[in-house]
Scaffold this motif. Structure first.
Motif, PDB file in Angstrom:
ATOM      1  N   GLU A  92       0.833  -1.209   0.000  1.00 22.76           N
ATOM      2  CA  GLU A  92       0.000   0.000   0.000  1.00 22.76           C
ATOM      3  C   GLU A  92       0.866   1.258   0.000  1.00 22.76           C
ATOM      4  O   GLU A  92       0.586   2.211  -0.727  1.00 22.76           O
ATOM      5  N   TYR A 110       1.131   4.080  -3.042  1.00 25.55           N
ATOM      6  CA  TYR A 110       0.955   5.509  -2.800  1.00 25.55           C
ATOM      7  C   TYR A 110       2.144   6.313  -3.327  1.00 25.55           C
ATOM      8  O   TYR A 110       1.969   7.387  -3.895  1.00 25.55           O
ATOM      9  N   GLU A 111       3.371   5.777  -3.152  1.00 27.36           N
ATOM     10  CA  GLU A 111       4.579   6.515  -3.532  1.00 27.36           C
ATOM     11  C   GLU A 111       4.986   6.295  -4.990  1.00 27.36           C
ATOM     12  O   GLU A 111       5.849   7.006  -5.492  1.00 27.36           O
TER      13      GLU A 111
END
Length: 61
Positions: free
Chosen positions: A20, A24-25
């Motif tokens: 996760e 996101y990154e």
């Protein structure tokens, strides 16, 4: 037997959380970039789980 299930859920949670964070990154640069971020986030997430386990066994058990 319960501790085996607990360890399995813990490992699954660590991997899920690392993926996760990597999602996101990620900047859309492909699988190689994504898995580099997964490895980097595992370096941060595993010690957090270790500290949480120590706190659990010291104060709750």
């Amino acid at each position: 037997m319960a501790w085996v299930i607990g360890i399995g859920f813990g490992i699954a949670t660590i991997i899920w959380l690392a993926m996760e964070v990597a999602t996101y990154e990620d900047k859309g640069q492909g699988f190689r970039s994504h898995f580099k971020i997964v490895k980097r986030s595992l370096v941060c997430i595993i010690p957090l789980f270790a500290v949480a386990g120590v706190i659990y066994y010291v104060f709750i058990s």
